[in-house]
Design an enzyme around this catalytic site. Structure first.
Site, PDB file in Angstrom:
ATOM      1  N   CYS A   1       0.789  -1.228   0.000  1.00  7.67           N
ATOM      2  CA  CYS A   1       0.000   0.000   0.000  1.00  7.67           C
ATOM      3  C   CYS A   1       0.827   1.288   0.000  1.00  7.67           C
ATOM      4  O   CYS A   1       0.270   2.382  -0.007  1.00  7.67           O
ATOM      5  CB  CYS A   1      -0.984  -0.047   1.146  1.00  7.67           C
TER       6      CYS A   1
ATOM      7  N   HIS B   1      -1.303   8.839   5.133  1.00 14.18           N
ATOM      8  CA  HIS B   1      -1.659   7.470   4.763  1.00 14.18           C
ATOM      9  C   HIS B   1      -3.120   7.279   5.188  1.00 14.18           C
ATOM     10  O   HIS B   1      -3.901   6.752   4.423  1.00 14.18           O
ATOM     11  CB  HIS B   1      -0.711   6.479   5.428  1.00 14.18           C
TER      12      HIS B   1
ATOM     13  N   HIS C   1      -9.552   2.881   0.310  1.00 10.93           N
ATOM     14  CA  HIS C   1      -8.129   2.557   0.245  1.00 10.93           C
ATOM     15  C   HIS C   1      -7.846   1.922  -1.119  1.00 10.93           C
ATOM     16  O   HIS C   1      -8.176   0.754  -1.335  1.00 10.93           O
ATOM     17  CB  HIS C   1      -7.764   1.608   1.383  1.00 10.93           C
TER      18      HIS C   1
END
Lengths: 391, 401
Positions: free
Chosen positions: B162, B293, B328
Site C-alpha cells: 500500500c 496514509h 483505500h
C-alpha cells in the site's frame, strides 16, 4: 543514521560510469538442492534431475516431475517458532537470506541495520496463497471465512517484509514484480538505492515457489510458446554493496555487477525488432561495464525451449558476442522458475566461480527476455575464494 | 544531479477521471464509495467499496487490446495516457526518448487470478484459458504502460503493497535525476476483489459504510481501486519544451519497521519522515501540508498522528486523508495522494478529510482539514505511504521555484 552523502551524489550522477555493485555472499535454493555446490554440480552435468512431485499437493498437476525441493520445510532451517504461517515463497526467501548472511563477511549490528535492506523479485507473489484466499471466499460457508493470519501471505511483499522482521533489517525493503526480468530489475533498483545513498547493503534476490498454480502456469505458457521444461522453484539472495567501499575496507567480493541494462520492445517475433532491442541492451551493458565482446567467457541465457523466445534471444547474443562464446543454459538444470530463473542464472555463474578457481576474474553475461517483450542483460565478473586479490 | 519535476497528472479514480475532474471532486469533498458491483457481495456483512464505475478502458487506451490485459494493467495504462496528454508531450518524441515506467501495486492482477480460481472450481485447473493465465503476472502493470506509449526503457512494477506508488515515484525521480532516464511515468494501480475485501474484513480492518480517518469513532478502511500516473522529467527538459510545471519532486525516504507484518510502528514511521525531510533538503517547519496514509483504522491513524507530532512538534501542519473520499486504493493510494498534493500545491488548497464528526481526544494536535477543502498556500507537501511488511515510503513535493 546518515542520508544521501555527497560522494554518492557524484557517483550516481555519471550516467556513463554507474556504481559497480559487489556481491559479498549469496545463498541459493534451487531444484538442484540447497547451496552453491549443488547448483554448480547440476549446471555442470549433462543430466537434468527432477523430483517426483505427484504427492506434494491435493490438486492435480500437469506433470509428475519438477525441479522442486520436495522435502523442503522451513522449520528444518529456521525452527518451529514463528514459522508455521510462512507460505512456501516466504520460506524459500527466508532461508536464502539466511544462507546469504552466513556466506558474507558483512556484519550486521545495531549500528548499521537501518542502512541494510532487502530487495526481492517476484512474479505475482505466492499465487497459491492469493488463489487459496480467493478460493475460500467461494467455498466457505460464508465468503468472509478466510484466515486472517494468512492474509499477509496473499500480498506480494510478504517475503521481503517477513525477512526484514526475522533478520532485523530496517533499511529500504522493496519487492519488484518482474517475472523473467525480476532479478535484473532488482539489481538495477538495488544499485540505485546504494548509489544514491539510501542504503549501504542489501539482500537482493528473487524467488518463485512450486505450486499447482505455478505448475499450471508453466503448462499454459508452453501451450502457447512451446517447450517442455519441467517447472522449477527456489530462491537466490545476494548480499550487494558498493564495490569501491568493499575494497576500501580490505574485503574481497565474490563478484562485481558491472552493468545491468533493460528495455521493453515489441514481442519477440519474426520481425527482429525484439532481437534488436535485446542486442541494444547487451551493447549498452558492455559499454557501461567497460568490457569488449571478446572478453566475455560465458553467456548465461534464459533458453527454455520456447522457440520464438529462444531464437530471438540467441540471435541477439550471436549478433553482439558471436556464436562461439559458451552458453550456460541454466534452466535445463533448474526448470522454468519464472522470477527465480534470473536469480539462478546469476547464482549458477557465482557457484561455478566458487568451485573453479581457474575462472577467477572471468567476465560473464546474463541475458533474459519475456514473452511480453521485456529484455535485459547484465555483465558480471567473479572469483573463487581461493586467494588472489579479486581485482 | 538534475532537478525533477511533474508536468503531467493522470488520476483514474472513483471521484474523477483526469486531473480537472479529480481536482474538482477533491475540492468538493466527494465520496467515491458505493455498493460493490464487480463481484457478488451477497454473504459479506459489508458491501461497500470505492470502485471506478465509469472506467471504460476501451475509450482511454489506443494501442492495447483491452481483452489482452487485466483491469489493473488497464488502470495503469489509462492513467499513463492521461498523464502524457496533460504534460502536452509529443507521443512520437516520447517513444524515441529514454523513457520508461515505474508503477506500484498491492494486488497486481489478483482480480484475474481470482477469476481463474473461480473458473478452476468448475472447469478444473486443466480447463483454464491460457490467455487469461498469462495476464496474472504483476510485471504487466508497467509493461502495459510501456506498450501503450511505446516506451523502450525500464518497465518496473514495485509490489510493495500500500505504499507502492511512493516507491515507484521515488524510483522514477532517481532515474531522472541521475540521468538514467529522461522521462518517466510513475504511479500505481489496483483493483477491488473478493479476496482483499474478505481479508480486511477478517482482519477487523474494514468499516461498514464510510471511511472516517482521524475521527474518534473511526472503524476501518473501505477497499478501493484506481490508477495514478504522473509524468516526470528534468527541470531543464520541462523548461526547454515550455511545459507547465505542476510541482517538483524534492526527495523521498524509505525504511522498514522490521517489527510486525500488519501493525504500524510509531518510531519507525517518524524516522521515515525525518529521512524524507533530510533527503529532500527540507525542514519539518517548512512543510505546509501532509497527505496522510490515513487509512481510517484505529491503529494506523493514531500511530501516524503520533509520529507526526514526534517529528513536527505541537503544531504540525494540516494532515488530511484522501482515503476518506476514495477508500483505500491500495497500490494506487499514495499515487492518488501524490496527485492530490500536486493539485493542492498548484491550486493552493488542502483536500479535506470527509466523514469527520468527532475529534479524537487521543490526537488533539491534529488538524485533519475536516469535511471542507481549505484554501491554503502549499509550498511543500509530504505524502505518507505505509504498508504491510512495515514498508514505509514518504515523498516530498514542492512548488516549482
Amino acid at each position: 543514521m546518515t542520508t544521501a552523502p555527497e560522494l554518492d551524489t557524484e557517483t550516481a550522477a555519471r550516467p556513463a560510469g554507474p556504481l559497480v555493485l559487489a556481491i559479498t555472499g549469496f545463498g541459493v535454493l534451487s531444484g538442484a538442492g540447497i547451496g552453491a555446490r549443488a547448483l554448480a554440480d547440476a549446471v555442470g552435468s549433462a543430466d537434468a534431475v527432477t523430483a517426483d512431485v505427484s504427492e506434494m499437493f491435493e490438486e492435480p498437476l500437469p506433470r509428475p516431475d519438477a525441479h522442486a525441493l520436495v522435502d523442503f520445510t522451513v522449520r528444518d532451517h529456521l525452527g518451529r517458532k514463528g514459522t508455521s504461517f510462512f507460505d512456501r515463497s516466504t520460506a524459500l526467501s527466508m532461508v536464502a537470506c539466511k544462507e546469504a548472511l552466513e556466506d558474507t563477511d558483512l556484519e550486521i549490528n545495531d549500528d548499521n541495520r537501518a542502512r541494510i535492506g532487502i530487495t526481492l523479485g517476484t512474479t505475482a507473489g505466492s499465487a497459491k496463497s492469493t488463489s487459496d484466499y480467493s478460493k475460500d471466499t467461494f467455498v466457505q460457508d460464508r465468503p468472509y471465512l478466510v484466515n486472517p493470519l494468512l492474509f499477509p501471505n496473499a500480498v506480494m511483499n510478504c517475503a521481503a517484509g517477513q525477512a526484514g522482521i526475522w533478520y532485523g533489517l530496517q533499511g529500504a525493503n522493496a519487492t519488484i514484480a518482474g517475472g523473467p526480468l525480476a532479478m535484473l530489475n532488482v539489481l538495477r533498483y538495488s544499485r540505485n538505492l546504494i548509489g544514491c545513498g539510501y542504503a549501504d547493503a542489501l539482500l537482493t534476490g528473487s524467488v518463485e515457489e512450486f505450486s499447482p498454480q505455478s505448475a499450471w502456469a508453466v503448462h499454459y505458457a508452453q501451450s502457447i510458446e512451446g517447450g517442455d521444461l519441467p517447472p522449477g522453484e527456489g530462491a537466490a539472495v545476494f548480499v550487494v554493496e558498493n564495490a569501491v567501499a568493499v575494497r576500501a575496507a580490505g574485503r574481497r567480493p565474490d563478484a562485481e555487477v558491472l552493468a545491468v541494462e533493460v528495455g521493453f520492445f515489441d514481442r519477440p517475433g519474426p520481425d527482429r525488432a525484439f532481437t534488436e532491442g535485446l542486442a541494444t541492451c547487451l551493447v549498452r551493458a558492455l559499454e557501461r561495464a567497460g568490457v569488449t565482446a571478446d572478453q566475455v567467457t560465458t553467456v548465461a541465457t534464459a533458453a527454455n525451449g520456447m522457440t520464438r523466445l529462444d531464437e530471438a534471444e540467441e540471435a541477439a547474443v550471436t549478433a553482439v558476442l558471436g556464436s562461439e562464446v559458451p552458453r550456460l543454459r541454466v534452466k535445463e538444470s533448474t526448470g522454468e522458475a519464472f522470477s527465480a530463473s534470473g536469480a539462478f542464472q546469476l547464482a549458477a555463474l557465482l557457484a561455478r566461480h566458487r568451485a573453479e578457481p581457474a575462472r577467477d576474474g572471468e567476465i560473464s553475461v546474463i541475458t533474459t527476455r519475456s514473452a511480453e517483450g521485456a529484455a535485459g542483460a547484465a555483465v558480471i565478473r567473479g572469483w573463487s575464494r581461493d586467494g588472489g586479490d579479486n581485482g | 544531479m538534475r532537478r525533477v519535476v511533474i508536468t503531467g497528472l493522470g488520476p483514474v479514480s472513483s471521484i474523477g477521471i483526469g486531473a480537472d475532474a479529480y481536482g474538482t471532486a477533491l475540492r468538493q469533498g466527494v465520496s467515491g464509495v458505493s455498493p460493490i458491483a464487480c463481484f457478488d457481495s451477497s454473504g459479506f456483512p459489508y458491501y461497500m467499496a470505492g470502485e471506478v464505475h465509469d472506467f471504460r478502458p476501451e475509450n482511454m487506451v489506443r494501442r492495447l487490446s483491452v481483452d489482452e490485459w487485466g483491469r489493473t494493467s488497464l488502470f495503469a495504462a489509462s492513467a499513463a495516457r492521461l498523464a502524457v496528454a496533460d504534460a502536452g508531450m509529443d507521443e512520437d518524441e516520447l517513444a524515441a526518448s529514454r523513457a520508461g515506467s515505474s508503477m506500484g501495486t498491492t494486488g497486481g492482477e489478483s482480480q484475474v487470478l481470482e477469476r481463474l480460481t473461480g473458473d478452476s472450481l468448475t472447469a478444473g485447473l486443466d480447463g483454464l484459458d491460457a490467455r487469461l493465465v498469462r495476464q496474472v503476472s504483476s510485471a504487466r502493470l508497467s509493461q502495459a504502460v510501456n506498450r501503450e506509449l511505446r516506451l523502450t526503457g525500464d518497465a518496473v512494477t514495485l509490489s510493495t503493497a500500500c505504499s507502492a506508488s511512493n516507491y515507484a515515484l521515488g524510483y522514477a525521480y532517481d532515474l531522472i535525476r541521475t540521468g538514467e532516464a529522461d522521462y518517466m511515468i510513475a504511479g500505481g494501480a489496483d483493483s477491488v476483489g473478493r479476496w482483499s475485501h474478505a481479508g480486511f474484513y477478517r482482519l477487523g480492518a474494514l468499516t461498514e459504510k464510510a471511511c472516517s480517518p482521524f475521527d474518534k469513532n473511526r472503524s476501518g478502511i473501505i477497499t478501493g481501486e484506481g490508477g495514478a500516473a504522473m509524468f516526470l522529467e528534468s527541470l531543464e527538459s520541462a523548461q526547454a519544451r515550455g511545459a507547465h510545471i505542476h510541482a517538483e519532486v524534492l526527495g523521498y525516504g524509505l525504511n522498514c519497521d522490521a517489527k510486525h507484518m500488519v501493525a504500524p510502528n510509531r518510531d519507525s514511521i517518524a524516522e521515515c519522515m525525518r529521512l524524507a525531510h533530510r533527503n529532500a533538503g527540507v525542514k519539518a517547519s517548512e512543510v505546509d501540508y501532509i497527505c496522510a496514509h490515513g487509512t481510517g483504522t484505529p491503529a494506523n491513524d493514531f500511530v501516524e498522528a503520533s509520529a507526526v507530532v514526534d517529528v513536527f512538534g505541537d503544531n504540525p501542519p494540516p494532515i488530511s486523508s484522501t482515503k476518506s473520499m476514495l477508500g483505500h486504493t491500495m497500490g494506487a493510494a499514495s499515487g492518488l495522494a501524490a496527485i492530490a498534493s500536486v493539485l493542492g500545491i498548484a491550486g493552493s488548497f488542502l483536500p479535506p478529510t470527509i466523514n469527520f464528526n468527532t475529534p479524537d481526544p487521543d490526537m488533539p494536535k491534529i488538524d485533519p482539514v475536516p469535511n471542507q477543502a481549505r484554501t491554503a498556500d502549499v509550498r511543500i507537501a509530504q505524502v505518507n505511504g505505509f504498508a504491510f511488511g512495515g514498508n514505509n515510503a514518504i515523498v516530498m513535493l514542492g512548488r516549482p521555484s
